[in-house]
Write an enzyme that holds these catalytic residues in place. Structure first.
Site, PDB file in Angstrom:
ATOM      1  CB  CYS B 100      -0.918  -0.096   1.227  1.00  0.00           C
ATOM      2  SG  CYS B 100      -2.376   0.949   1.219  1.00  0.00           S
ATOM      3  CG  ASN B 101      -0.093   4.672   2.513  1.00  0.00           C
ATOM      4  OD1 ASN B 101      -0.153   3.601   3.113  1.00  0.00           O
ATOM      5  ND2 ASN B 101      -0.473   5.817   3.047  1.00  0.00           N
TER       6      ASN B 101
END
Lengths: 220, 220
Positions: B100-101
């Site tokens: 993800c981030n």
């Protein structure tokens, strides 16, 4: 809505977190992780610990009772206090959910006799022994009992339940939030279609799980 | 092999547990959950806590550095101590993974300039700002850096990495162990193909995530 995630020593973490990550994103959902005692509860590996910040006996009622599986189930089904809380909370819950062999806990609590359920492929006979009809599907609803297959099926099961609670658009929006567009690198399938060698390896691990649990070196 | 899962306040739990449940099942894998300080670390919802039983500074080296994402990333990329440990542990790791981030943490640590990575669909511009080429794939390998898309992509990414580490048969056996034969109840797809209304809802939640983190009522 209020959701109670039942923790017991030796749960499988993805059984819990796959479901939690979906259901906690239903607008207005409150979530309590609860166990017989407060404190850290160790996953099957003994290397991951999730906090129970409520005692089950302090939860008077819940809308959504969520019961994971894992090798710890074999001890959990012999714990009358745990089974009593499951039975008590199920009575007034809108939904009771089990993932994987968490269905054995529902069985031991007397909640699935005569019902249709699904479970981890390895646990089918054990769940059938409680008088349930065991399906080989990924998730299933019988009345207000929603059961999921093994471990990662917690995600599909929870998205299915989110759809029952809030409709398809809600479920699909949560699916985007957790970016659940699965692409298993070596393909999809079903447990029943896997090579016999892989099945034997996993079945062997399942059979020795209680001994491996007892031998864990839990760092907390 | 030794795996270090980096915890920081406000991670998304499925980013971690989807990867952990796969990688911890590689035979011989040791797993440490570590953070700047020991103790419980709260997920983005504030309702789930995972224990860090090691301090990052007490981990001299690790083979597999695993970095999740979540709204807590916005604070994590401003923490020079955390970024220093990521940089230090990456130096001798066989594999560094972000989900993800979490790719923003790799970016802030200076590890992805000129590299190809993937990330959560919402974070693509933020990751691109670190000089990386951002792909819209579910998982990607560039050298010894393996990146995954959002949240549940941790499972596919970890199965891909398990294949790199131990081969396809190992990865497929673990896939059976976690019964990962996904069947999203409302279909599969990609984040880019979702209805604009759902995208706007999730984008709005992503934008307000730091404020919602600050407003959490963490019960521990």
């Amino acid at each position: 809505m209020h959701m109670t995630v039942v923790l017991f020593d030796g749960y499988t973490a993805l059984d819990i977190v796959g479901g939690y990550e979906v259901l906690a994103n239903i607008p207005g959902m409150e979530v309590d992780f609860a166990a017989i005692d407060k404190g850290l509860v160790a996953a099957d590996t003994g290397r991951l610990g999730i906090a129970a910040f409520r005692r089950l006996e302090d939860i008077a009622a819940t809308d959504l009772l969520f019961i994971p599986g894992g090798p710890g189930v074999y001890a959990a089904i012999s714990d009358p206090a745990l089974l009593g809380h499951v039975r008590r909370l199920h009575q007034h819950a809108s939904w009771t959910v089990s993932i994987c062999n968490g269905a054995q806990i529902l069985g031991a609590a007397g909640l699935i006799e005569g019902k249709q359920v699904t479970t981890n492929w390895f646990a089918r006979d054990l769940v059938r022994a409680y008088g349930a009809t065991v399906l080989d599907t990924r998730f299933h609803r019988d009345g207000n009992i929603v059961t999921g297959a093994g471990v990662s099926a917690s995600i599909d099961t929870a998205l299915f339940l989110a759809g029952l609670i809030g409709g398809e658009a809600l479920s699909r929006t949560i699916q985007l939030g957790i970016e659940y567009y699965p692409a298993p690198p070596f393909g999809n399938g079903s447990p029943d279609l896997q090579p016999e060698r892989a099945k034997r390896i996993i079945a062997g691990l399942e059979k020795t799980a209680p001994q491996r649990l007892a031998a864990r070196n839990i760092p907390f």
